[in-house]
Design an enzyme around this catalytic site. Structure first.
Site, PDB file in Angstrom:
ATOM      1  N   ARG A 297     -12.272  15.319 -34.403  1.00 17.55           N
ATOM      2  CA  ARG A 297     -11.658  16.408 -33.651  1.00 17.55           C
ATOM      3  C   ARG A 297     -12.089  17.683 -34.367  1.00 17.55           C
ATOM      4  O   ARG A 297     -11.407  18.161 -35.265  1.00 17.55           O
ATOM      5  CB  ARG A 297     -10.127  16.274 -33.615  1.00 17.55           C
TER       6      ARG A 297
ATOM      7  N   PHE B 201      -6.392  21.401 -25.023  1.00 19.00           N
ATOM      8  CA  PHE B 201      -6.705  19.981 -25.087  1.00 19.00           C
ATOM      9  C   PHE B 201      -7.946  19.762 -24.217  1.00 19.00           C
ATOM     10  O   PHE B 201      -8.125  20.440 -23.206  1.00 19.00           O
ATOM     11  CB  PHE B 201      -5.541  19.093 -24.618  1.00 19.00           C
ATOM     12  N   THR B 202      -8.774  18.800 -24.618  1.00 20.75           N
ATOM     13  CA  THR B 202     -10.099  18.627 -24.001  1.00 20.75           C
ATOM     14  C   THR B 202     -10.055  18.535 -22.471  1.00 20.75           C
ATOM     15  O   THR B 202     -10.623  19.385 -21.781  1.00 20.75           O
ATOM     16  CB  THR B 202     -10.786  17.375 -24.581  1.00 20.75           C
TER      17      THR B 202
ATOM     18  N   TYR C 289       0.831  -1.210   0.000  1.00 21.99           N
ATOM     19  CA  TYR C 289       0.000   0.000   0.000  1.00 21.99           C
ATOM     20  C   TYR C 289       0.864   1.259   0.000  1.00 21.99           C
ATOM     21  O   TYR C 289       0.503   2.270  -0.574  1.00 21.99           O
ATOM     22  CB  TYR C 289      -0.942   0.005   1.209  1.00 21.99           C
TER      23      TYR C 289
ATOM     24  N   LYS D  52       0.408   7.470 -23.393  1.00 21.17           N
ATOM     25  CA  LYS D  52       0.957   7.804 -24.695  1.00 21.17           C
ATOM     26  C   LYS D  52       2.448   7.440 -24.722  1.00 21.17           C
ATOM     27  O   LYS D  52       2.788   6.292 -24.894  1.00 21.17           O
ATOM     28  CB  LYS D  52       0.749   9.291 -25.015  1.00 21.17           C
TER      29      LYS D  52
ATOM     30  N   PHE E 138     -18.121  14.815 -26.768  1.00 23.56           N
ATOM     31  CA  PHE E 138     -17.720  13.907 -27.858  1.00 23.56           C
ATOM     32  C   PHE E 138     -17.642  12.452 -27.410  1.00 23.56           C
ATOM     33  O   PHE E 138     -17.801  11.546 -28.210  1.00 23.56           O
ATOM     34  CB  PHE E 138     -16.367  14.344 -28.450  1.00 23.56           C
TER      35      PHE E 138
ATOM     36  N   ASP F 128       2.547  20.127 -20.827  1.00 29.16           N
ATOM     37  CA  ASP F 128       1.771  18.922 -21.049  1.00 29.16           C
ATOM     38  C   ASP F 128       2.733  18.010 -21.798  1.00 29.16           C
ATOM     39  O   ASP F 128       2.956  18.156 -23.002  1.00 29.16           O
ATOM     40  CB  ASP F 128       0.512  19.216 -21.869  1.00 29.16           C
TER      41      ASP F 128
HETATM   42  C1  LIG Z   1      -4.406  12.137 -23.501  1.00 32.85           C
HETATM   43  C2  LIG Z   1      -4.002  13.511 -23.247  1.00 32.85           C
HETATM   44  C3  LIG Z   1      -4.199  14.087 -21.986  1.00 32.85           C
HETATM   45  C4  LIG Z   1      -4.953  13.410 -20.859  1.00 32.85           C
HETATM   46  O1  LIG Z   1      -4.375  12.222 -20.477  1.00 32.85           O
HETATM   47  P1  LIG Z   1      -5.243  10.942 -20.020  1.00 32.85           P
HETATM   48  O2  LIG Z   1      -4.205   9.935 -19.688  1.00 32.85           O
HETATM   49  O3  LIG Z   1      -6.098  10.548 -21.198  1.00 32.85           O
HETATM   50  O4  LIG Z   1      -6.071  11.326 -18.863  1.00 32.85           O
HETATM   51  C5  LIG Z   1      -3.714  15.372 -21.797  1.00 32.85           C
HETATM   52  N1  LIG Z   1      -3.115  16.052 -22.777  1.00 32.85           N
HETATM   53  C6  LIG Z   1      -2.933  15.531 -24.004  1.00 32.85           C
HETATM   54  C7  LIG Z   1      -2.261  16.343 -25.067  1.00 32.85           C
HETATM   55  C8  LIG Z   1      -3.379  14.247 -24.295  1.00 32.85           C
HETATM   56  O5  LIG Z   1      -3.224  13.759 -25.519  1.00 32.85           O
END
Ligand SMILES: *Cc1c(COP(=O)(O)O)cnc(C)c1O
Length: 458
Positions: free
Chosen positions: A383, A125-126, A73, A259, A450, A216
């Site tokens: 998009r 970004f969303t 933990y 990613k 979306f 980011d």
């Molecule tokens: C995917 C993504 C995020 C958010 O990450 P999650 O792991 O999906 O929560 C933030 N910024 C960018 C540019 C992304 O492509």
């Protein structure tokens, strides 16, 4: 295979069979999914280019790493491995794991934004903008104008326009800007990179006014590859050194491990400021878990640590980015309209140019993504106007200049033969584009619409 493309730098040890359906079955499936490719079942998709997020193929070393999971933990050894790896590769002092990128965005936004603040970023970004707005900030786009035009071919189309940043500082005052959110690469601009020179200049300007730079970092390895390939003075530097230099100009980052960490889940938040780190550890326990696991299993942190090291390998990243270029060049040769230059993780079709008979209120990108699926079994995503959502104050639709369908290539999953199939079927569809009808809402969710919105044909 054409000249200039090296074969896959990996071989196949385990296979996953793909779903093969008839066109009639796909027509039914997309109708049932409300013409939203997010609502299709994975088993209904042949080649799945919905996203490169969490869809990575892990290596044998990563799978072996899963068996080394220390599921304590508190104080899991896998956390220390991840922490050490991130500190070494990114150069930030403190690392807080989170279940994925938006977990890190939530913590950063909650701790640093006050209502009435402004967060400038090189395109939105969303989820990132969602968390900024949720905490009372206004997002300001400071990307260069060219990034909003699909037809302008620039090596660093993700760059910040310094004049826009300066203008915002003059307008609202530096104390209203908790940080600049600097995305490397810029997802919604088409996976476009930021140059090292621009990173440096943004950092100098922001720091002069006491404003932090929070990256980011989601696709930082892809950004580093483009710097090596395109920016003077970097051709002989390693990807690892370029990544470290990129981050040396900033104060922290949010990272989606799904990613560029080559894993299926995970993320983290980094910073150099000890006070902020202490607050982040106090916040992570509310939303994610102990600061030594942040919503992740020990084994997932291990896979992320190993994956990050594999990701800075030149053969891996050059193959990845070249796969995108391969698909782009094939489509381009047939005249299919798309965002130029090709990005680091995806080809973005220009849905307005693809479907000139539709207006933006016919949701051309949503309609095109649904048609591509029906025609070929290839799943892509919208998009454009649907992803852009509504203005939080006026409730009016945002009308983004870029109305795109994203063909996102998962890392190490598909071969060049799969990409041939994608290109050939999209080219066929392009020749019959007049048949594609616009869409209208059946159900519009209140936020991040979306993901779960439903549509019918006009
Ligand atoms: C995917 C993504 C995020 C958010 O990450 P999650 O792991 O999906 O929560 C933030 N910024 C960018 C540019 C992304 O492509």
């Amino acid at each position: 295979m054409s000249k200039g493309f090296a074969p896959e730098p990996y071989k196949i040890k385990m296979v996953e069979n793909m779903a093969i359906m008839t066109k009639e079955e796909r027509k039914e499936a997309i109708e049932r999914a409300g013409y939203n490719t997010f609502l299709l079942k994975s088993d209904e998709c042949y080649i799945d280019l919905l996203t490169d997020s969490g869809t990575n193929a892990m290596s044998d070393a990563q799978w072996a790493g899963l068996m080394l999971g220390d599921e304590a933990y508190a104080g899991s050894r896998n956390f220390y491995h991840l922490e050490k790896t991130v500190q070494e590769l990114f150069g930030f002092k403190y690392v807080v794991p989170t279940h994925q990128g938006r977990g890190a965005e939530n913590i950063l936004s909650t701790l640093t934004i006050k209502p009435g603040d402004y967060v400038p970023g090189n395109m939105y970004f969303t989820t990132t903008r969602f968390h900024q707005e949720r905490n009372g900030a206004t997002f300001r786009d400071i990307i260069i104008d060219e990034a909003h035009n699909s037809q302008i071919d620039l090596p660093f189309k993700g760059n910040v326009d310094l004049k826009k940043l300066q203008a915002l500082i003059d307008e609202v005052g530096a104390e209203k800007i908790p940080y600049v959110c600097l995305a490397v690469t810029v997802n919604l601009a088409g996976g476009q990179p930021v140059s090292m020179a621009n990173i440096k200049a943004v950092s100098e300007l922001a720091h002069k006014h006491g404003i932090k730079i929070m990256y980011d970092a989601t696709r930082c390895i892809e950004n580093a590859y483009f710097i090596k390939a395109r920016e003077e003075g970097y051709a002989d530097k390693s990807i690892k050194d370029i990544v470290k230099e990129m981050f040396s100009y900033g104060d922290g980052c949010t990272m989606s491990g799904k990613k560029d960490c080559l894993t299926n889940i995970g993320g983290f938040l980094c910073m150099n400021d000890y006070e902020l780190y202490l607050q982040a550890t106090a916040t992570v326990v509310q939303f994610e878990g102990m600061p030594s696991y942040g919503g992740l299993a020990g084994r997932d942190m291990e896979a992320m640590a190993i994956g990050l090291r594999e990701a800075v390998n030149y053969e891996y990243i050059s193959h990845r980015v070249n796969q995108i270029r391969y698909l782009g060049e094939k489509l381009d040769a047939a005249g299919v309209p798309m965002v130029k230059p090709y990005g680091g993780h995806a080809i973005f079709l220009d849905a307005r140019a693809f479907l000139p008979h539709l207006t933006q209120d016919d949701f051309p990108a949503q309609a095109l993504a649904a048609s591509i699926y029906e025609h070929s079994g290839v799943r892509t995503m919208e998009r454009g106007i649907i992803s852009a959502g509504r203005d939080v104050k006026t409730g009016k639709n945002h009308y983004p200049k870029l109305e795109t369908v994203r063909l996102t290539i998962p890392r190490r999953v598909y071969t060049y033969a799969h990409l041939d199939y994608v290109a050939d079927t999209i080219i066929e569809l392009y020749k019959n584009k007049e048949q594609i009808k616009g869409l209208k809402w059946e159900y519009e969710p209140a936020c991040l619409r979306f993901f779960t919105g439903r549509f019918s044909q006009k």
